[in-house]
Motif scaffolding. Structure first.
Motif, short mmCIF file in Angstrom:
data_model
loop_
_atom_site.label_atom_id
_atom_site.label_comp_id
_atom_site.label_asym_id
_atom_site.label_seq_id
_atom_site.Cartn_x
_atom_site.Cartn_y
_atom_site.Cartn_z
N PHE A 17 0.85 -1.00 -0.06
CA PHE A 17 0.01 0.11 0.03
C PHE A 17 0.94 1.11 0.04
CE2 PHE A 17 -2.38 -3.42 1.72
CZ PHE A 17 -3.80 -2.98 1.52
N PHE A 18 0.46 2.18 -0.70
CA PHE A 18 1.19 3.43 -0.48
C PHE A 18 0.32 4.91 -0.69
CE2 PHE A 18 0.47 2.87 -5.10
CZ PHE A 18 0.54 4.28 -5.55
N GLY A 19 0.84 5.67 -0.15
CA GLY A 19 0.32 7.22 -0.20
C GLY A 19 0.69 7.75 -1.31
N LEU A 20 -0.07 8.80 -1.62
CA LEU A 20 0.29 9.45 -2.80
C LEU A 20 1.60 10.38 -2.61
CD1 LEU A 20 -1.02 9.41 -5.44
CD2 LEU A 20 -2.50 11.25 -4.88
N GLU A 25 9.48 8.93 -8.99
CA GLU A 25 9.53 8.93 -10.46
C GLU A 25 10.66 8.18 -10.98
OE1 GLU A 25 9.74 12.88 -12.14
OE2 GLU A 25 7.98 13.55 -11.15
N GLU A 26 11.12 6.97 -10.26
CA GLU A 26 12.01 6.12 -10.43
C GLU A 26 11.24 5.42 -11.78
OE1 GLU A 26 10.70 6.34 -7.60
OE2 GLU A 26 12.18 6.60 -6.11
N GLU A 27 12.42 5.12 -12.72
CA GLU A 27 11.91 4.45 -14.09
C GLU A 27 11.62 3.02 -13.79
OE1 GLU A 27 11.49 5.86 -16.88
OE2 GLU A 27 11.94 7.67 -15.83
N ASN A 28 12.08 2.55 -12.63
CA ASN A 28 11.76 1.02 -12.41
C ASN A 28 10.46 0.63 -11.48
OD1 ASN A 28 13.16 1.54 -10.22
ND2 ASN A 28 13.99 -0.32 -9.89
N GLN A 29 9.73 1.81 -11.42
CA GLN A 29 8.66 1.85 -10.22
C GLN A 29 7.23 1.85 -11.38
OE1 GLN A 29 8.39 1.99 -7.02
NE2 GLN A 29 10.39 2.46 -6.18
N LEU A 30 6.28 1.10 -10.93
CA LEU A 30 4.88 1.21 -11.66
C LEU A 30 3.88 1.26 -10.42
CD1 LEU A 30 3.35 0.80 -14.05
CD2 LEU A 30 3.11 -1.65 -13.46
N LYS A 56 3.83 -0.83 -6.87
CA LYS A 56 3.16 -0.34 -5.70
C LYS A 56 1.64 -0.23 -6.08
CE LYS A 56 7.20 1.42 -3.59
NZ LYS A 56 7.93 2.46 -2.62
N VAL A 57 0.85 -0.55 -4.95
CA VAL A 57 -0.55 -0.34 -5.46
C VAL A 57 -1.35 0.34 -4.44
CG1 VAL A 57 -2.77 -1.93 -5.78
CG2 VAL A 57 -0.34 -2.79 -6.27
#
Length: 348
Positions: A17-20, A25-30, A56-57
């Motif tokens: 879970f993640f907060g906004l 802006e890492e290139e290997n993150q979705l 991350k969702v």
């Protein structure tokens, strides 16, 4: 997509879970904004390994919540999974970016019927179908009388009086009445809507305990409700799996009714569009999509080729949804439904 009950929740507890505020802006993150418990953790972790990234969702419980948050200026998400009516609205408002069709190598696994149904984006330019679902009828076989009618008019059967419930959802209940009468579930014709209202009041409501959107699953499992209209997962989620066959007869009547289609879409301001396109395509590898179906015991409609890889028994057969009609955005005509629904709910 509606709330999923406890029998599958454990499979998803490992999802991040993640907060906004943490959206980097890492290139290997979705970053995915999705319905609660809608993508198995195993699928996310496998994608991370193959594409050397982190997924991350963040979750929402309704289309309205998702849409309001994005319109209020929420940033950082790459993929969102709206239902058909909101897909239509968000396409019109320019909230999505076109899909990279060169990446959609698994498009051929998607049921052609999905493209026929999705008139708002039949070319799959912005939306890739994720799941098609329908509400149906659950009958408690341990309580029900024999030889009941397998149609929406089962709610007219006096044998179920005092032990039946329908959803507190105007588009679903009125849509089923419209389908029963031979009309389109998205009808905005005043005469057809009036006939649907009368049909519900005269034939169905007298046998109902109440209109209930979520709690009917527990009452079905306890034996209080013998007949329920609603989503299969709500009932199956409350009945122990070893009792499913002897307790639950779930079916969707041949006359059809309202259906929903959730689709994967890439937001216009996505910072990781290349990875997002890979994910959208990845989901439709048949062996991957089968993991999604297995987690929910969902039927194999959207990606028929996945059926060869599923290992669990679906709650119901996919072909039951063949006569479903997607609920469309009917704009200001929704007021007609609201007014009629208040009369249905409160008329004695």
């Amino acid at each position: 997509m509606k709330k999923i009950k406890g029998f599958i929740a454990a499979a998803f507890m490992g999802v991040s879970f993640f907060g906004l505020a943490s959206c980097g802006e890492e290139e290997n993150q979705l970053y995915i904004y999705n319905w609660t418990y809608y993508t198995p953790d195993e699928v996310l972790r496998d994608f991370e390994k193959e594409f050397n990234c982190k997924v991350k969702v963040d979750y929402y419980a309704s289309n309205e919540e998702m849409y309001a948050k994005l319109r209020a200026g929420a940033k950082g998400y790459d993929i969102v999974v709206p239902s058909q009516d909101y897909c239509s609205i968000m396409i019109e408002q320019g909230m999505f970016q076109p899909l990279d069709q060169s990446k959609m190598t698994n498009k051929g696994h998607i049921n052609p019927k999905c493209f026929e149904m999705a008139a708002y984006d039949s070319g799959m330019n912005y939306c890739v179908p994720y799941y098609l679902g329908m509400a149906g009828i659950s009958v408690n076989k341990t309580k029900a009388p024999k030889d009941y009618e397998r149609s929406w008019n089962i709610f007219s059967d006096k044998n179920f009086a005092g032990h039946a419930t329908m959803m507190d959802d105007m588009r679903e209940v009125m849509g089923d009445a419209l389908a029963t009468l031979g009309y389109n579930v998205n009808s905005i014709d005043d005469a057809e809507l009036a006939k649907a209202k009368d049909h519900i009041l005269k034939n169905w409501k007298p046998n109902l305990v109440k209109f209930d959107a979520e709690g009917f699953g527990k009452s079905f499992a306890s034996g209080d409700f013998w007949l329920c209209q609603g989503y299969a997962e709500v009932v199956f989620g409350e009945v122990p799996e070893d009792k499913w066959d002897e307790t639950i007869d779930f079916f969707i009547p041949e006359e059809g009714g309202p259906s929903y289609m959730d689709s994967m879409c890439i937001l216009k301001d996505s910072k990781h569009a290349a990875l997002a396109n890979e994910f959208v395509n990845y989901i439709h590898r048949p062996e991957v999509y089968a993991k999604f179906l297995d987690a929910f015991h969902f039927p194999c409609f959207v990606n028929p080729d996945a059926e060869a890889f599923i290992t669990t028994k679906p709650m119901y057969k996919a072909e039951m949804m063949n006569n479903g009609v997607l609920k469309e955005d009917i704009g200001n005509n929704l007021d007609k439904y609201n007014n009629l629904w208040q009369e249905i709910r409160f008329e004695e």
